[in-house]
Structure formats: structure tokens, C-alpha cells
Design an enzyme around this catalytic site. Structure first.
Site, PDB file in Angstrom:
ATOM      1  N   GLU A  51      -5.152   0.867   0.041  1.00  0.00           N
ATOM      2  CA  GLU A  51      -5.802   0.589  -1.252  1.00  0.00           C
ATOM      3  C   GLU A  51      -4.822   0.788  -2.405  1.00  0.00           C
ATOM      4  O   GLU A  51      -3.842   1.523  -2.283  1.00  0.00           O
ATOM      5  CB  GLU A  51      -7.054   1.446  -1.438  1.00  0.00           C
ATOM      6  N   ARG A  76      -8.662  12.478   1.038  1.00  0.00           N
ATOM      7  CA  ARG A  76      -9.148  11.430   1.948  1.00  0.00           C
ATOM      8  C   ARG A  76      -9.185  10.059   1.275  1.00  0.00           C
ATOM      9  O   ARG A  76     -10.093   9.262   1.482  1.00  0.00           O
ATOM     10  CB  ARG A  76     -10.522  11.805   2.518  1.00  0.00           C
ATOM     11  N   CYS A  81       1.833   0.695   1.353  1.00  0.00           N
ATOM     12  CA  CYS A  81       2.804   0.933   2.422  1.00  0.00           C
ATOM     13  C   CYS A  81       3.720   2.119   2.174  1.00  0.00           C
ATOM     14  O   CYS A  81       3.978   2.902   3.099  1.00  0.00           O
ATOM     15  CB  CYS A  81       3.617  -0.333   2.704  1.00  0.00           C
ATOM     16  N   HIS A 118       8.302  -3.909   1.308  1.00  0.00           N
ATOM     17  CA  HIS A 118       7.423  -3.427   2.367  1.00  0.00           C
ATOM     18  C   HIS A 118       8.169  -2.416   3.228  1.00  0.00           C
ATOM     19  O   HIS A 118       9.242  -2.704   3.753  1.00  0.00           O
ATOM     20  CB  HIS A 118       6.922  -4.571   3.245  1.00  0.00           C
ATOM     21  N   ASP A 135       4.577  -0.121  11.932  1.00  0.00           N
ATOM     22  CA  ASP A 135       4.159  -0.779  10.688  1.00  0.00           C
ATOM     23  C   ASP A 135       2.785  -0.238  10.292  1.00  0.00           C
ATOM     24  O   ASP A 135       1.773  -0.914  10.389  1.00  0.00           O
ATOM     25  CB  ASP A 135       4.111  -2.294  10.918  1.00  0.00           C
TER      26      ASP A 135
END
Length: 284
Positions: A51, A76, A81, A118, A135
Site C-alpha cells: 500500500e 500492522r 517494495c 523496484h 520478490d
């Protein structure tokens, strides 16, 4: 390839390992084995969502281990990434794995050069001598590590991936990760095996979280991944894609946004943050 791990570069000593393993539901062995890596990867990607809500709220994304574990473990929340990989790398370091930080370019069939934003990891397991691509921060799998070898294909409960190596510039090979979709293979991202470090992630993180051309500054976005389904929030649209290819879509209204986050993504936010995010649901 030769993986590297230098001292406590990834600050695994600062990780509350017990809290992280409880967050992910991992209860396996705490040794740097292939089986532990497989199970830990699966536990991570199916428990901690992807998110970008802090970016939309104007909250700086911090990549030190203390900040990442406070957000993704103790509160939580989810993250994107860089946050996922910093957390996963700290856990790997604590467990004794050797690994290398990598940076990739998301392609998704774009056909044009995009910035390297990424984060991935190339990890060695002590008991099999192979190198595995982890990944954990893409938001939609893969469920488990994929062997980093040219031509390897992997099938995780119906989700198929393929690794390919191609000659690159200046004698440095390019590696590609492909994902099989309903219309065939789609290149997902490309990367080299050049080692990268936490400071490189800080630079990429700044671009992703602040640059006006970054997709993550425009609208709320989240993904919750499981073995049998992927749930995606993209502004006001919530899409569920199942492994068998079926999909459902619905629109989330502003007054139901908080409930959607809690029920679909396991994220609970303060009312004022929910209201500010809900105000951006109609962003194109």
C-alpha cells in the site's frame, strides 16, 4: 553469482525477529535453509499488504529498520517494495542467509525505459548451493522464491513465472522476470545482478514517494495477496482476481472506505486519515 553480506549492513540486529515472525505467521526453523526461505517468503507476501497510503497522506517513507518494523509489524500496516525488502532483508540477515540487494525496472510490457525503482533480493540457501530471486515487495507475488537461472519456469498453485537472461550493455547481462497472464507471457521487470545497498533504496524511495510522475503519488493503491486470489484497490475500484482467471469488481464509496481497508486488507487507520484518503478516491 556470488552473494554478499557484509556485517550488519541490513541492520538485522535491530529487528524484533519474534514480532516479525508472529506478524507473518511463520513458525518454521530458524536456519538459512532452502525450506526456511521458501516458507518465509510465502508467509511474508501473504500476510503484509502492499500500500501507498502514507505517500498520499504526505507522511515521509522512512527505510531504517526501526521505522519499517514499527509500521509494517507493530502497527500492522503495509508498504511498498522498499519497505518490504528492507524488512525481509533484516529477517534474512538475522537468520544467517547470504544475499544481495538488487534494483529492477518495472516494465509490465511498457516497451520504454523506466527508472530503476523496484527492490529485489538474490538469496543463497546454505543447503542447496543455488541462488533464489525473492520478490516480496511487488504486491502480487510470486508466492515463493524463483531460482535465478536462465530459462527457469515456476508454477505456484496456478501462477506461472519465467526467468530469462539476455546480453546487456557493457557486458552486463540483463535478467527478466515474466509472469503468465491470460493472453500469454508478460515481462514484469528487468534487473541486473549488480549489488545495491540500503542507501540506493533511499534514493529510489525518494523518487517513488515524491516525484509527480510516480504512480504512487496520485491515488490510494493497495494489494492483498493470497495463494488463491489477489485483491487490488486502485482509487475507488476494488478488483478481486482469482487464480482460475475469474474476477469481480466493485466500487468503494467514501463512507465505506475505512471498512473496506479493514475487511479486505487488514489495515485500520485513524478516522482522519481514512477521510483524507477517501477524498482522493475519484482521482483518475
Amino acid at each position: 553469482m556470488t552473494s554478499s553480506r557484509t556485517g550488519q549492513e541490513w541492520h538485522g540486529d535491530l529487528l524484533d525477529l519474534d514480532a516479525y515472525l508472529e506478524r507473518t505467521g511463520y513458525a518454521g526453523e530458524r536456519r538459512p535453509t532452502r525450506e526456511a526461505l521458501r516458507a518465509l517468503h510465502r508467509a511474508h507476501v501473504t500476510s503484509i499488504p502492499f500500500e501507498n497510503f502514507d505517500v498520499i497522506l504526505g507522511v515521509p517513507i522512512q527505510l531504517d529498520v526501526e521505522s519499517v518494523q514499527e509500521k509494517l509489524v507493530r502497527r500492522r500496516r503495509g508498504g511498498y517494495c522498499f519497505e518490504h525488502v528492507v524488512l525481509f532483508a533484516a529477517a534474512l540477515e538475522r537468520l544467517g542467509f547470504r544475499f544481495t540487494g538488487l534494483l529492477g525496472r518495472v516494465t509490465l510490457g511498457a516497451g520504454k525505459l523506466l527508472p530503476a525503482t523496484h527492490a529485489l533480493l538474490a538469496v543463497e540457501a546454505e543447503d542447496d548451493g543455488r541462488t533464489w530471486l525473492c520478490d516480496v515487495g511487488f504486491g502480487s507475488g510470486p508466492l515463493e522464491p524463483i531460482e535465478l537461472a536462465d530459462g527457469v519456469e515456476a508454477d505456484f498453485e496456478g501462477r506461472r513465472f519465467r526467468v530469462e537472461r539476455r546480453p546487456g550493455e557493457r557486458g552486463i547481462d540483463d535478467w527478466w522476470l515474466h509472469e503468465h497472464r491470460s493472453d500469454g507471457w508478460l515481462d514484469r521487470h528487468t534487473f541486473t545482478l549488480a549489488p545495491h545497498h540500503t542507501i540506493d533504496y533511499v534514493v529510489g524511495n525518494h523518487y517513488v514517494s515524491t516525484h509527480p510522475r510516480s504512480p504512487f503519488v496520485r491515488r490510494p493503491f493497495a494489494q492483498r495477496f493470497a495463494a488463491d486470489r489477489l485483491i487490488v484497490l486502485d482509487a475507488a475500484a476494488v478488483t478481486t482476481v482469482r487464480t482460475d482467471g475469474s474476477r469481480t469488481e466493485r466500487k468503494v464509496e467514501a463512507d465505506g472506505f475505512g471498512a473496506c481497508l479493514a475487511e479486505e486488507f487488514g489495515i485500520t487507520l485513524p478516522a482522519e486519515d481514512v477521510a483524507r484518503l477517501a477524498a482522493r478516491l475519484d482521482t483518475a
